[in-house]
Every structure is written in C-alpha cells, then in structure tokens.
Enzyme design. Structure first.
Site, PDB file in Angstrom:
ATOM      1  N   ASN A   7      12.461  44.743 -10.637  1.00  0.00           N
ATOM      2  CA  ASN A   7      13.451  44.112  -9.756  1.00  0.00           C
ATOM      3  C   ASN A   7      12.765  43.823  -8.422  1.00  0.00           C
ATOM      4  O   ASN A   7      12.622  44.709  -7.588  1.00  0.00           O
ATOM      5  CB  ASN A   7      14.646  45.065  -9.581  1.00  0.00           C
ATOM      6  CG  ASN A   7      15.672  44.525  -8.601  1.00  0.00           C
ATOM      7  OD1 ASN A   7      15.663  43.330  -8.269  1.00  0.00           O
ATOM      8  ND2 ASN A   7      16.556  45.393  -8.133  1.00  0.00           N
ATOM      9  N   TRP A   8      12.377  42.571  -8.253  1.00  0.00           N
ATOM     10  CA  TRP A   8      11.610  42.202  -7.045  1.00  0.00           C
ATOM     11  C   TRP A   8      12.488  42.077  -5.803  1.00  0.00           C
ATOM     12  O   TRP A   8      11.966  41.881  -4.700  1.00  0.00           O
ATOM     13  CB  TRP A   8      10.877  40.878  -7.272  1.00  0.00           C
ATOM     14  CG  TRP A   8       9.750  40.940  -8.258  1.00  0.00           C
ATOM     15  CD1 TRP A   8       9.250  42.048  -8.880  1.00  0.00           C
ATOM     16  CD2 TRP A   8       8.966  39.831  -8.732  1.00  0.00           C
ATOM     17  NE1 TRP A   8       8.217  41.711  -9.711  1.00  0.00           N
ATOM     18  CE2 TRP A   8       8.021  40.341  -9.640  1.00  0.00           C
ATOM     19  CE3 TRP A   8       8.985  38.467  -8.482  1.00  0.00           C
ATOM     20  CZ2 TRP A   8       7.094  39.544 -10.292  1.00  0.00           C
ATOM     21  CZ3 TRP A   8       8.071  37.650  -9.128  1.00  0.00           C
ATOM     22  CH2 TRP A   8       7.135  38.192 -10.029  1.00  0.00           C
ATOM     23  N   LYS A   9      13.796  42.103  -6.002  1.00  0.00           N
ATOM     24  CA  LYS A   9      14.730  41.953  -4.869  1.00  0.00           C
ATOM     25  C   LYS A   9      14.394  40.679  -4.071  1.00  0.00           C
ATOM     26  O   LYS A   9      14.028  39.680  -4.673  1.00  0.00           O
ATOM     27  CB  LYS A   9      14.712  43.209  -3.999  1.00  0.00           C
ATOM     28  CG  LYS A   9      14.924  44.470  -4.844  1.00  0.00           C
ATOM     29  CD  LYS A   9      15.198  45.707  -4.054  1.00  0.00           C
ATOM     30  CE  LYS A   9      15.392  46.886  -5.005  1.00  0.00           C
ATOM     31  NZ  LYS A   9      15.832  48.084  -4.326  1.00  0.00           N
ATOM     32  N   HIS A  85      24.368  45.600  -8.500  1.00  0.00           N
ATOM     33  CA  HIS A  85      23.385  46.420  -7.792  1.00  0.00           C
ATOM     34  C   HIS A  85      23.995  46.943  -6.489  1.00  0.00           C
ATOM     35  O   HIS A  85      24.753  46.225  -5.833  1.00  0.00           O
ATOM     36  CB  HIS A  85      22.119  45.596  -7.496  1.00  0.00           C
ATOM     37  CG  HIS A  85      20.973  46.449  -7.051  1.00  0.00           C
ATOM     38  ND1 HIS A  85      20.898  46.966  -5.788  1.00  0.00           N
ATOM     39  CD2 HIS A  85      19.888  46.910  -7.706  1.00  0.00           C
ATOM     40  CE1 HIS A  85      19.807  47.703  -5.683  1.00  0.00           C
ATOM     41  NE2 HIS A  85      19.174  47.681  -6.847  1.00  0.00           N
ATOM     42  N   GLU A  87      22.863  47.233  -3.637  1.00  0.00           N
ATOM     43  CA  GLU A  87      22.592  46.403  -2.454  1.00  0.00           C
ATOM     44  C   GLU A  87      23.579  45.237  -2.378  1.00  0.00           C
ATOM     45  O   GLU A  87      23.967  44.827  -1.284  1.00  0.00           O
ATOM     46  CB  GLU A  87      21.128  45.912  -2.476  1.00  0.00           C
ATOM     47  CG  GLU A  87      20.187  47.049  -2.098  1.00  0.00           C
ATOM     48  CD  GLU A  87      18.796  46.964  -2.709  1.00  0.00           C
ATOM     49  OE1 GLU A  87      18.410  45.888  -3.191  1.00  0.00           O
ATOM     50  OE2 GLU A  87      18.103  48.004  -2.705  1.00  0.00           O
ATOM     51  N   GLU A 155      21.684  54.289 -11.012  1.00  0.00           N
ATOM     52  CA  GLU A 155      20.867  54.255  -9.805  1.00  0.00           C
ATOM     53  C   GLU A 155      21.607  54.959  -8.670  1.00  0.00           C
ATOM     54  O   GLU A 155      22.420  54.330  -7.970  1.00  0.00           O
ATOM     55  CB  GLU A 155      20.621  52.802  -9.372  1.00  0.00           C
ATOM     56  CG  GLU A 155      19.884  51.961 -10.375  1.00  0.00           C
ATOM     57  CD  GLU A 155      19.150  50.822  -9.686  1.00  0.00           C
ATOM     58  OE1 GLU A 155      17.923  50.775  -9.797  1.00  0.00           O
ATOM     59  OE2 GLU A 155      19.805  49.998  -9.017  1.00  0.00           O
ATOM     60  N   GLY A 161      14.842  53.125  -2.976  1.00  0.00           N
ATOM     61  CA  GLY A 161      13.956  52.743  -1.877  1.00  0.00           C
ATOM     62  C   GLY A 161      13.689  53.840  -0.867  1.00  0.00           C
ATOM     63  O   GLY A 161      13.217  53.574   0.235  1.00  0.00           O
ATOM     64  N   SER A 191      13.390  54.910  -6.756  1.00  0.00           N
ATOM     65  CA  SER A 191      12.089  55.477  -6.357  1.00  0.00           C
ATOM     66  C   SER A 191      11.214  55.886  -7.542  1.00  0.00           C
ATOM     67  O   SER A 191      10.552  56.928  -7.529  1.00  0.00           O
ATOM     68  CB  SER A 191      12.292  56.647  -5.400  1.00  0.00           C
ATOM     69  OG  SER A 191      12.920  56.190  -4.217  1.00  0.00           O
ATOM     70  N   GLY A 212      12.081  48.990  -8.436  1.00  0.00           N
ATOM     71  CA  GLY A 212      12.194  48.090  -7.291  1.00  0.00           C
ATOM     72  C   GLY A 212      10.875  48.005  -6.542  1.00  0.00           C
ATOM     73  O   GLY A 212       9.944  47.301  -6.940  1.00  0.00           O
ATOM     74  N   GLY A 213      10.763  48.755  -5.460  1.00  0.00           N
ATOM     75  CA  GLY A 213       9.599  48.709  -4.570  1.00  0.00           C
ATOM     76  C   GLY A 213       8.256  48.746  -5.294  1.00  0.00           C
ATOM     77  O   GLY A 213       7.361  47.936  -5.001  1.00  0.00           O
TER      78      GLY A 213
HETATM   79  P1  PGA Z   1      13.411  51.296  -5.834  1.00  0.00           P
HETATM   80  O1  PGA Z   1      14.616  50.329  -6.223  1.00  0.00           O
HETATM   81  O2  PGA Z   1      12.564  51.447  -7.067  1.00  0.00           O
HETATM   82  O3  PGA Z   1      12.703  50.595  -4.709  1.00  0.00           O
HETATM   83  O4  PGA Z   1      14.004  52.592  -5.423  1.00  0.00           O
HETATM   84  C1  PGA Z   1      15.264  50.414  -7.448  1.00  0.00           C
HETATM   85  C2  PGA Z   1      16.354  49.405  -7.518  1.00  0.00           C
HETATM   86  O5  PGA Z   1      17.068  49.207  -6.534  1.00  0.00           O
HETATM   87  O6  PGA Z   1      16.539  48.738  -8.549  1.00  0.00           O
END
Ligand code: PGA
Length: 232
Positions: A7-9, A85, A87, A155, A161, A191, A212-213
């Site tokens: 997930n590159w956001k 998600h 976010e 999640e 993050g 994470s 994500g990150g």
């Molecule tokens: P993260 O994000 O790996 O940066 O914690 C995961 C996500 O939000 O899908």
C-alpha cells in the site's frame, strides 16, 4: 499462499519513481496498490504482481466530480481494492455507511475488496475484549447485506506507521475472532517489516500482510517478500 499487499498510500510523487518501484516489487503473490494517477503506468510494467487500488467511489458513472468508478478500475486491469482504510476514515471522514456502499459497488464491478478494520489506542488500552467488540461493530456495519467474500485487513490504528507493530499472538487472537464471525482470509497491517513479518505469518490464521511504509523501500520490500515466502 499468503497475500502481500504493498500500500503505497500518497507516494511516490513522480511517475518515474512509481515505475521504478513497481519493477522492483513485481513479485508473484504481491498486490501493488499505487496512487490512482500511477495505476496505468504501473500496470504496463508489472508481469507477476497484480494491481490494487486504494479506494473507489460507490457510483458506476456520471455526475461525481473527482471520484473514481469501480468499473473504471476494473476496466483498467485493477483486481483488488483497499476500502475503509483508517486514514480514509480519519482524514476524509469516511463512514461505515459509505464503506458499505463502496464494498457493494466494488463487488458488483468484479473487484476484490480488502476491507480494513481496527481499533484506536484508547479502545485497545481497555483490553482485547474491547478491541474485538470495536472490530465486530465495524464489520457488521461495513458488511451489512454483503453476500460475497471480502478479504479483511486487521490494522490496529495505533500500529499504522508508528513502528509499533501489534504482538503477533494478540493479532492471531483477533484474527481467530474475525474468522469465527466471517470465514474469510484475514491479513494484518501495521508497522510490518522484514524483521517482524515471520513472527506474524507463522500463525495459520494470519493470511498475509498489508505493508505501508516498508513497501516504499524496494530492498526492504524484497526482504519482506523473501521472509514471507520461506516456510516457517
Ligand atoms: P504501515 O501502514 O505499514 O506504514 O504501518 C500499513 C497500512 O496502513 O496499510
């Protein structure tokens, strides 16, 4: 096989960077979810990985300025769509009712939804029972009337993050709880790194990872992939 979703956001900022990253992460069993504006270019360079989107609108076509139809995504070659998600829930005010409509529309268009659920810090502080109750309510609302299979991504918000992943045994417990409510594939996000992924994926009820990150670093993502591919 466990599912690995990158997930590159809202990253990276240029098409050329997105293409470079996609080439490096073009691995079997991987879903790459770039920004909408990079989907077309990423699609052109991947051969093994499949394409995911980070959201969709619930309408098919017409007057919805700025929105993206699930049919447009399907036509472009997108297979999976991340929905709900945290976010989006927090930054854009997405509600369970909106998420429910998006899931129905995604399924109708032939996309595979990956529904994200998870509790915030104050809820988890109250303990596992409170966290499970929170997640159950999200699932009931988000999946109301949904008859077809949906992948669930657990999640916990406090783990996204922050570098503070959940304890794998507690994740496995919540995954077991979710799977009892809905017999489906449940993946974990929050994470994830090459250092901790094996400790999660060794549990049979953890069906994969939403990264994500760490998915923005091609070298680290390859290590995650290698660790996820090794038998535990
Ligand atoms: P993260 O994000 O790996 O940066 O914690 C995961 C996500 O939000 O899908």
């Amino acid at each position: 096989m466990k599912l690995l979703v990158a997930n590159w956001k809202m990253n990276p900022l240029s098409v050329s960077q997105a293409i470079r990253l996609a080439k490096a992460e073009d691995l079997t069993g991987v879903v790459i979810a770039p920004s909408f504006v990079h989907l077309g270019e990423v699609k052109e360079v991947i051969k093994r990985a499949v394409l995911g989107a980070q959201d969709t609108f619930w309408g098919r076509e017409g007057a919805a300025t700025g929105e993206i139809s699930p049919v447009m995504l399907k036509t472009l070659g997108v297979r999976y769509v991340i929905l709900g998600h945290s976010e989006r829930r927090c930054l854009t005010g997405e509600t369970d009712e909106m998420i429910n409509k998006k899931i129905q529309a995604a399924l109708a268009a032939g996309l595979k939804p990956i529904l994200c659920v998870g509790e915030p810090t104050p809820v988890r502080r109250k303990g596992m029972t409170a966290a499970q109750k929170f997640v159950k309510t999200q699932l009931q609302k988000d999946l109301k009337g949904v008859k077809r299979p949906v992948i669930i991504a657990y999640e916990p918000i406090w783990a996204i993050g922050t570098g503070k992943a959940d304890k794998p045994e507690e994740t496995a417990k919540i995954h077991r709880f979710i799977k009892k409510l809905i017999p489906t594939q449940v993946i974990y996000g929050g994470s994830m790194t090459s250092k901790n992924i094996k400790s999660f994926l060794k549990y049979k009820e953890i069906g994969g990872a939403l990264v994500g990150g760490a998915s923005l670093n091609a070298g680290e993502f390859r290590k995650i992939f290698n660790a996820a591919s090794q038998p535990s």
